[in-house]
Design a protein around this motif. Structure first.
Motif, PDB file in Angstrom:
ATOM      1  N   ARG A  13      30.194  29.099  34.874  1.00  0.00           N
ATOM      2  CA  ARG A  13      29.264  30.212  34.669  1.00  0.00           C
ATOM      3  C   ARG A  13      28.204  30.298  35.763  1.00  0.00           C
ATOM      4  O   ARG A  13      27.831  31.358  36.206  1.00  0.00           O
ATOM      5  CB  ARG A  13      28.540  29.969  33.336  1.00  0.00           C
ATOM      6  N   LYS A  60      35.241  30.356  44.072  1.00  0.00           N
ATOM      7  CA  LYS A  60      34.769  31.749  44.001  1.00  0.00           C
ATOM      8  C   LYS A  60      35.826  32.693  44.584  1.00  0.00           C
ATOM      9  O   LYS A  60      36.168  33.707  43.993  1.00  0.00           O
ATOM     10  CB  LYS A  60      33.477  31.846  44.816  1.00  0.00           C
ATOM     11  N   LEU A 104      38.629  32.952  42.071  1.00  0.00           N
ATOM     12  CA  LEU A 104      38.369  33.444  40.714  1.00  0.00           C
ATOM     13  C   LEU A 104      37.751  34.836  40.608  1.00  0.00           C
ATOM     14  O   LEU A 104      38.052  35.570  39.674  1.00  0.00           O
ATOM     15  CB  LEU A 104      37.445  32.467  39.980  1.00  0.00           C
ATOM     16  N   LEU A 105      36.876  35.167  41.537  1.00  0.00           N
ATOM     17  CA  LEU A 105      36.106  36.395  41.347  1.00  0.00           C
ATOM     18  C   LEU A 105      36.931  37.672  41.230  1.00  0.00           C
ATOM     19  O   LEU A 105      36.611  38.536  40.415  1.00  0.00           O
ATOM     20  CB  LEU A 105      35.039  36.538  42.431  1.00  0.00           C
ATOM     21  N   VAL A 143      31.375  32.775  37.298  1.00  0.00           N
ATOM     22  CA  VAL A 143      32.379  33.622  36.672  1.00  0.00           C
ATOM     23  C   VAL A 143      31.954  33.877  35.225  1.00  0.00           C
ATOM     24  O   VAL A 143      31.436  32.984  34.570  1.00  0.00           O
ATOM     25  CB  VAL A 143      33.778  32.948  36.766  1.00  0.00           C
ATOM     26  N   SER A 144      32.134  35.123  34.763  1.00  0.00           N
ATOM     27  CA  SER A 144      31.677  35.421  33.403  1.00  0.00           C
ATOM     28  C   SER A 144      32.822  35.470  32.394  1.00  0.00           C
ATOM     29  O   SER A 144      32.650  35.146  31.234  1.00  0.00           O
ATOM     30  CB  SER A 144      30.896  36.735  33.374  1.00  0.00           C
ATOM     31  N   ARG A 145      34.024  35.876  32.863  1.00  0.00           N
ATOM     32  CA  ARG A 145      35.186  35.942  31.947  1.00  0.00           C
ATOM     33  C   ARG A 145      36.354  35.186  32.547  1.00  0.00           C
ATOM     34  O   ARG A 145      36.575  35.238  33.766  1.00  0.00           O
ATOM     35  CB  ARG A 145      35.613  37.397  31.750  1.00  0.00           C
ATOM     36  N   ILE A 146      37.138  34.539  31.675  1.00  0.00           N
ATOM     37  CA  ILE A 146      38.309  33.806  32.154  1.00  0.00           C
ATOM     38  C   ILE A 146      39.217  33.547  30.948  1.00  0.00           C
ATOM     39  O   ILE A 146      38.727  33.447  29.816  1.00  0.00           O
ATOM     40  CB  ILE A 146      37.879  32.488  32.847  1.00  0.00           C
ATOM     41  N   GLN A 193      38.469  38.515  37.115  1.00  0.00           N
ATOM     42  CA  GLN A 193      37.711  38.115  35.931  1.00  0.00           C
ATOM     43  C   GLN A 193      38.211  38.864  34.700  1.00  0.00           C
ATOM     44  O   GLN A 193      37.967  40.060  34.562  1.00  0.00           O
ATOM     45  CB  GLN A 193      36.227  38.374  36.139  1.00  0.00           C
ATOM     46  N   GLN A 194      38.925  38.177  33.858  1.00  0.00           N
ATOM     47  CA  GLN A 194      39.372  38.769  32.597  1.00  0.00           C
ATOM     48  C   GLN A 194      39.530  37.654  31.578  1.00  0.00           C
ATOM     49  O   GLN A 194      39.558  36.486  31.934  1.00  0.00           O
ATOM     50  CB  GLN A 194      40.686  39.511  32.794  1.00  0.00           C
TER      51      GLN A 194
END
Ligand code: SF4
Length: 282
Positions: A250, A224, A227-228, A255-258, A231-232
């Motif tokens: 997820r 976290k 990554l947080l 995370v929603s985008r990566i 997020q792209q």
């Protein structure tokens, strides 16, 4: 109504699942909380139902007028407009819910459908004795939670235990890991890699449960932090990668985008850490 091949929705002649009818209800609502009231509604719906009618009658409130009893013994609850009840003709257009009813299926039903017949029967024993109200309840029927660990783990446990038969209570006592508070979809990737097909015995150990929970939390927190802030890229569920791993990203981080490259490097890192953790157990 003879049920030859069990589905999660109609596992046998004693019960059915009507937990997602109608599809829009308040969070946390369960039919079992209003059992007596709903039983009366179901009897009225069944008695008033006219199979030949074609008029549109929209659903109002949290109950649907097309939900009724499917058998003479008033045990199975379901949709009276469903094609299975009408010689293959879908009459659900009559409630004006558009495609919502047709689309409605749960992830558990999809995972369950991938199991073999003996595997299905093995797992359905955990719902023995439940009626349709209890069977449709996420807080009473353990299968809702258990199935989310995924096909591989369900098959591995079946292979290691068959022909044993578990009750809800005996299964909970023998397999403490499945009572973990960790969200199964968030941890399925990790547990699959650790347990595989030959370390099912680990799932029976309280000590392993505790160590796994600690490992899961430490890994999630460290990823976290990494990554947080950045997020792209693509939405995680759109990446062409192992679905269990994407659920881990997820739901565990979350995370929603990566980007794909970033996800691949995170996966290598996670795999290394899982391998190191797994090497502590035989
Ligand atoms: S029409 Fe059938 S599937 Fe749709 S909400 Fe009513 S009972 Fe459920």
């Amino acid at each position: 109504m003879k049920q030859e091949v069990p589905t999660l929705c109609v596992p046998d002649d004693e019960k059915s699942c009507f937990g997602c009818c109608p599809p829009i209800r308040p969070p946390g609502y369960e039919h079992v909380q209003y059992k007596n009231f709903i039983r009366r509604i179901l009897r009225e719906n069944t008695a008033c139902f006219d199979r030949k009618a074609t008029d549109i009658v929209p659903i109002t409130g949290f109950s649907c007028w097309a939900m009724g009893y499917l058998d003479r013994d008033y045990k199975l609850v379901g949709c009276l407009l469903h094609p299975a009840q009408n010689n293959g003709v879908d009459l659900r257009f009559r409630v004006a819910y558009g495609d919502k009813c047709r689309r409605e299926s749960c992830l558990q039903a999809t995972i369950f459908s991938a199991l073999s017949l003996p595997e299905k029967r093995f797992w359905l024993h955990l719902a023995d004795g439940l009626d349709s109200f209890s069977y449709s309840s996420k807080s009473i029927n353990p299968l809702f939670h258990l199935i989310m660990w995924g096909t591989n783990i369900l098959q591995a446990v079946y292979s290691s235990e068959s022909p044993a038969v578990f009750t809800r209570e005996s299964f909970r006592d023998v397999y403490p890991v499945f009572s973990s508070r960790i969200l199964p979809r968030a941890a399925a990737y990790l547990i699959n890699r650790i347990v595989g097909t030959d370390k099912v015995h680990l799932l029976k150990s309280e000590a392993f449960k505790k160590e796994f929970e600690d490992f899961f939390h430490e890994l999630s927190v460290s990823l976290k932090k990494q990554l947080l802030p950045q997020q792209q890229g693509l939405f995680v569920h759109l990446l062409d990668m192992d679905h269990d791993f994407l659920d881990f990203l997820r739901l565990a981080i979350p995370v929603s985008r990566i980007t794909l490259q970033h996800a691949i490097s995170i996966k290598e890192n996670v795999d290394e850490r899982v391998e190191a953790f797994a090497s502590n157990f035989q």
